[in-house]
Design an enzyme around this catalytic site. Sequence first.
Site, mmCIF file in Angstrom:
data_model
loop_
_atom_site.group_PDB
_atom_site.id
_atom_site.type_symbol
_atom_site.label_atom_id
_atom_site.label_comp_id
_atom_site.label_asym_id
_atom_site.label_seq_id
_atom_site.Cartn_x
_atom_site.Cartn_y
_atom_site.Cartn_z
ATOM 1 N N ARG A 99 44.354 27.912 38.046
ATOM 2 C CA ARG A 99 44.277 29.351 37.999
ATOM 3 C C ARG A 99 44.743 29.715 39.469
ATOM 4 O O ARG A 99 44.270 29.431 40.429
ATOM 5 C CB ARG A 99 42.728 29.808 37.876
ATOM 6 N N GLN A 129 42.639 32.437 27.058
ATOM 7 C CA GLN A 129 41.752 33.761 26.609
ATOM 8 C C GLN A 129 42.402 34.157 25.333
ATOM 9 O O GLN A 129 41.388 34.393 24.325
ATOM 10 C CB GLN A 129 41.809 34.559 27.669
ATOM 11 N N CYS A 261 37.167 40.380 27.340
ATOM 12 C CA CYS A 261 37.314 39.086 27.614
ATOM 13 C C CYS A 261 36.239 38.416 28.490
ATOM 14 O O CYS A 261 35.962 37.418 28.758
ATOM 15 C CB CYS A 261 38.706 38.799 28.423
HETATM 16 N N1 CP Z 1 37.610 35.484 30.682
HETATM 17 C C1 CP Z 1 37.870 34.668 31.530
HETATM 18 O O1 CP Z 1 38.542 34.177 31.781
HETATM 19 O O2 CP Z 1 36.494 34.729 32.622
HETATM 20 P P1 CP Z 1 36.389 33.865 33.794
HETATM 21 O O3 CP Z 1 37.242 34.571 34.904
HETATM 22 O O4 CP Z 1 34.764 33.540 34.165
HETATM 23 O O5 CP Z 1 37.365 32.582 33.444
HETATM 24 N N1 NVA Z 2 42.368 40.915 34.259
HETATM 25 C C1 NVA Z 2 41.149 40.170 34.634
HETATM 26 C C2 NVA Z 2 40.744 39.086 33.589
HETATM 27 C C3 NVA Z 2 39.634 38.231 34.070
HETATM 28 C C4 NVA Z 2 39.220 37.240 33.052
HETATM 29 C C5 NVA Z 2 41.544 39.412 35.856
HETATM 30 O O1 NVA Z 2 42.852 39.096 36.006
HETATM 31 O O2 NVA Z 2 40.797 39.625 36.704
#
Ligand code: CP
Ligand code: NVA
Length: 303
Positions: A99, A129, A261
């Site tokens: 990430r 997701q 999400c």
């Molecule tokens: N929806 C999602 O990816 O949540 P997190 O940021 O908690 O991983």
């Molecule tokens: N669009 C959001 C999604 C988090 C799961 C972000 O990138 O923070």
Amino acid sequence: MVHVLSDDDTGPVLRDLIDAALTYKRAPNRAAGLLAGKRVALLFEQPSTRTRVSLEAAIDAMGGHAVVLRGDELQLGRGETIEDTARVLSRYVHAVALRTGAHERLERFAAAATVPVINALTERFHPCQALADIVTVAERKKSLDGVVLAYLGDGNNIAHSLMLSGAYAGLRVRVACPPGRDPDPGVVARARRAAASSGGAIEVGHDPRACAAGADVLYTDVWVSMGREGRDERPEDVFGPYRLGPERVADAAPDAIVMHCLPAHRGEEVAAEVIDGPRSVVWDQAGNRLFAQMALLSWLLVR
Ligand code: CP
Ligand code: NVA
């Protein structure tokens, strides 16, 4: 080397992944031991609750070992390059989930890695997701073909991944964003190409009512994504008209489901009575992240 960097990587096998996720949900024992002897590094340069824990739990349930790492505890924080980090981690583990903010950073990591790399979210895509989301729609609707999914809000990573994965799944994905916050036209074009062969469709506009009208699935995401903090002076002015409130639920099909999400901000992008109301499936949606990760890991690592 097979990587999962965007939904274009999972799209061609999406139906198999959905079936596998639903199989693991019904019979978790079918996944036991599939990752025996396999190690997976989970490198998170940004916060996460669902993605990190669902990956770790999936690896554990499959008999593998997760090595959970934060960017700032690696030598990355002291100037080691992302490429060198990828080369080295590839010597120790069988796959890496990353990430990070810039999608280009994930691509650089994957180009240097010699093991499969999974996108655990970048600012452009969140394929893990979207996979769980399509699994959730498949669970709730009799068939995916022609299901209308209406996304209201920022044309962000979630919008991009829903358009792409939705297109591969044969959904009609409608997106309504504030002017100036539209999804990337290149991603829209990619999604339209995928929709052309699946029977799906992609519509992008600015009218939240038209977007929600008759929809089978209503979906929204935060106003301020990670890395965009402080970029909009008054997010309420930009995104307020796109809030998923009871009016939009009334516009949708009588049996429409509400998805998000998560994390959610009640009173901002979604009304509390909607996300906590009878149409909401957000907890099952979050729960399905686990089975979607199991399906993805088994496709990448058990061949
Ligand atoms: N929806 C999602 O990816 O949540 P997190 O940021 O908690 O991983
Ligand atoms: N669009 C959001 C999604 C988090 C799961 C972000 O990138 O923070």
